[in-house]
Enzyme design. Structure first.
Site, short mmCIF file in Angstrom:
data_model
loop_
_atom_site.label_atom_id
_atom_site.label_comp_id
_atom_site.label_asym_id
_atom_site.label_seq_id
_atom_site.Cartn_x
_atom_site.Cartn_y
_atom_site.Cartn_z
N HIS A 1 -19.16 -51.05 -75.04
CA HIS A 1 -20.04 -50.85 -73.88
C HIS A 1 -19.37 -49.95 -72.87
O HIS A 1 -18.15 -50.03 -72.70
CB HIS A 1 -20.40 -52.20 -73.23
CG HIS A 1 -21.63 -52.13 -72.41
ND1 HIS A 1 -21.60 -51.74 -71.08
CD2 HIS A 1 -22.92 -52.35 -72.73
CE1 HIS A 1 -22.84 -51.74 -70.63
NE2 HIS A 1 -23.66 -52.10 -71.60
N ASP B 1 -27.20 -55.84 -78.09
CA ASP B 1 -27.95 -55.46 -79.29
C ASP B 1 -27.52 -56.21 -80.54
O ASP B 1 -28.27 -56.26 -81.51
CB ASP B 1 -27.81 -53.95 -79.53
CG ASP B 1 -28.56 -53.17 -78.49
OD1 ASP B 1 -29.74 -53.48 -78.29
OD2 ASP B 1 -27.97 -52.27 -77.88
N1 COA Z 1 -17.34 -49.15 -82.99
C1 COA Z 1 -16.10 -48.63 -83.19
N2 COA Z 1 -15.37 -48.10 -82.20
C2 COA Z 1 -15.88 -48.11 -80.97
C3 COA Z 1 -17.16 -48.62 -80.68
C4 COA Z 1 -17.87 -49.16 -81.76
N3 COA Z 1 -19.08 -49.68 -81.55
N4 COA Z 1 -17.42 -48.50 -79.39
C5 COA Z 1 -16.36 -47.90 -78.84
N5 COA Z 1 -15.44 -47.66 -79.80
C6 COA Z 1 -14.15 -46.99 -79.62
C7 COA Z 1 -14.37 -45.49 -79.76
O1 COA Z 1 -14.24 -45.03 -81.08
C8 COA Z 1 -13.32 -44.95 -78.83
O2 COA Z 1 -12.08 -45.02 -79.48
P1 COA Z 1 -11.03 -43.81 -79.36
O3 COA Z 1 -10.69 -43.76 -77.89
O4 COA Z 1 -9.92 -44.23 -80.27
O5 COA Z 1 -11.76 -42.58 -79.83
C9 COA Z 1 -13.29 -45.96 -77.70
O6 COA Z 1 -13.73 -47.19 -78.28
C10 COA Z 1 -14.20 -45.58 -76.54
O7 COA Z 1 -15.51 -45.40 -77.05
P2 COA Z 1 -16.59 -44.38 -76.49
O8 COA Z 1 -17.68 -44.21 -77.49
O9 COA Z 1 -15.90 -43.13 -76.02
O10 COA Z 1 -17.08 -45.17 -75.22
P3 COA Z 1 -18.41 -44.89 -74.41
O11 COA Z 1 -18.26 -45.58 -73.12
O12 COA Z 1 -18.76 -43.45 -74.39
O13 COA Z 1 -19.49 -45.58 -75.35
C11 COA Z 1 -21.05 -46.89 -76.37
C12 COA Z 1 -20.14 -46.73 -75.14
C13 COA Z 1 -21.97 -48.07 -76.13
C14 COA Z 1 -21.90 -45.63 -76.56
C15 COA Z 1 -20.16 -47.12 -77.62
O14 COA Z 1 -19.43 -48.31 -77.47
C16 COA Z 1 -20.99 -47.17 -78.88
O15 COA Z 1 -21.31 -46.11 -79.47
N6 COA Z 1 -21.38 -48.40 -79.37
C17 COA Z 1 -22.22 -48.51 -80.53
C18 COA Z 1 -23.68 -48.32 -80.14
C19 COA Z 1 -24.23 -49.49 -79.38
O16 COA Z 1 -24.04 -50.65 -79.73
N7 COA Z 1 -24.96 -49.16 -78.30
C20 COA Z 1 -25.61 -50.15 -77.47
C21 COA Z 1 -24.95 -50.24 -76.12
S1 COA Z 1 -25.60 -51.59 -75.18
#
Ligand code: COA
Length: 381
Positions: free
Chosen positions: A259, A310
């Protein structure tokens, strides 16, 4: 000027609607903790709370119920149009398009004062569940029945989805709680999209349509249907560990985890986890809950990842017999409450939302006539 990719940590508005405390894992709607609301409130009470800033007294709640009940029916032309759309259309496309179409039939379409916007918000909150339920009937050749004015939002959705079969109490209560938990979440991507559109002094339907478009993506609301897709692929409890370990080895993202704001457990996940377990026990089908719990444990152990709203909502909706591509539309039929609250708040003290970009392109280029551009392109390559 520093660039914050994805506007991370940027405060873009003052708001009294919702507080998300990502460090402590607290979620508050208008001063009330989500745990309190989830246990004791109803979705309609939460709608009132979000729009008017306080919990309703009985007459106010009765009036809202009545107005929602009176507005659940869709204009005939919208249902006719839906019947003409390709049956394989994704339900979120249908919801986005039908919601946009509703503005052409709304008596307040061109009014932008608060009273008209509350009336439009009420109609949208009533109509959007009907769109989603009707689409599932239309695409599967089931009968479309008229909504009953005395039904709550949750009961009406299930009743219309199952072509007039009265839903049982546990299903209504479970869906009602899921609607409360999804109703609002501060400046998430879809709410921000709604505020940006509203800030141009465009109309309520345009702002909600923009929000639906943003919610559709798998990094936002679309994650819940990806979760059930994954659980169906995993099939058995024994397959969870190799499947998840391979996902991590392939550096794939696990849907329903992580998140932008929560650094600890998403407080909504607590209630959905309990609900997923209870619905599984009730149906004597605990497999989906057990697989989910194992995925959660591995995600924590291997990557220190917490699940978000979710993750367990997927097994909850699955246990309620809801088709997986309706999971994100259900998020939308709840979140309309929060979107509308933010649109009303934006308009109460509006300022156009228009940030700036740090330009990283070229400058001082001279126009080249088209017959000379091939040389230019090959020189660049
Ligand atoms: N699975 C695996 N790794 C994850 C992850 C996941 N669901 N969510 C975050 N990470 C890891 C990333 O790979 C990243 O690692 P790194 O620094 O080694 O590259 C780190 O955690 C930061 O993630 P990032 O995607 O840059 O954070 P963000 O704040 O931009 O993203 C989300 C937040 C929600 C977009 C992200 O957690 C995600 O894509 N989750 C899956 C989709 C989801 O469930 N969305 C609903 C949100 S309520």
């Amino acid at each position: 000027m520093a660039v914050n990719r994805g506007l991370e940590d940027v405060i873009a508005a003052e708001s009294s609607i919702c507080k998300v405390d990502g460090e402590k894992g607290h979620l508050i709607y208008r001063g009330y903790d989500i745990d309190d609301l989830a246990e004791h409130s109803t979705y309609e009470e939460v709608v009132y709370l979000l729009w008017f800033g306080r919990l309703p007294v009985k007459e106010e709640l009765d009036k809202l119920h009545k107005e929602l009940g009176a507005n659940r029916k869709l204009p005939e032309d919208v249902v006719k149009a839906m019947r003409m759309w390709p049956k394989e259309s994704v339900p979120m496309e249908v919801l986005r398009t039908a919601t946009s179409m509703l503005s052409m039939y709304d008596p307040d379409a061109n009014e932008n004062d608060r009273a008209a916007n509350v009336r439009k918000a009420t109609r949208l909150t009533a109509q959007m569940p009907t769109i989603v339920a009707y689409w599932d009937c239309i695409r599967n050749g089931r009968e479309v029945v008229d909504p009953k004015p005395n039904h709550s939002t949750a009961a009406s959705f299930l009743y219309l989805l199952h072509s007039g079969k009265e839903p049982d109490e546990v299903a209504v209560k479970s869906l009602d709680m899921a609607l409360i938990l999804h109703a609002e979440h501060e400046l998430n991507a879809s709410t921000f999209a709604a505020r940006v559109a509203a800030g141009t002094l465009s109309d309520m339907h345009s702002a909600v349509t923009a929000a639906i478009g943003a919610l559709k993506g798998p990094l936002h609301g679309g994650a819940n249907q990806e979760v059930i897709k994954m659980l169906l692929e995993i099939k058995e409890l024994n397959n969870v560990e190799p499947y998840i370990k391979k996902m991590f080895a392939d550096r794939k993202k696990l849907m329903g985890f992580g998140h932008r704001v929560y650094k600890v457990q998403d407080p909504r996940a607590f209630h959905l986890r309990k609900m997923s377990e209870a619905l599984g026990k009730r149906a004597n089908e605990t497999k989906w809950y057990e697989m989910s719990a194992r995925v959660e444990q591995l995600a924590k152990e291997e990557k220190k990842l917490n699940c978000n709203v979710d993750f367990y909502s997927a097994s909850v909706y699955h246990m309620l017999g809801i088709p997986s591509d309706l999971f994100t539309p259900i998020f939308a039929i709840s979140r309309i409450a929060g979107w509308a609250a933010h649109i009303l708040e934006q308009l109460s003290d509006n300022r156009l939302i228009r940030p700036e970009a740090e330009y990283t392109g070229e400058i001082n280029l001279k126009y080249v006539p088209i017959d000379k551009r091939e040389e230019l392109v090959s020189a660049k390559n």
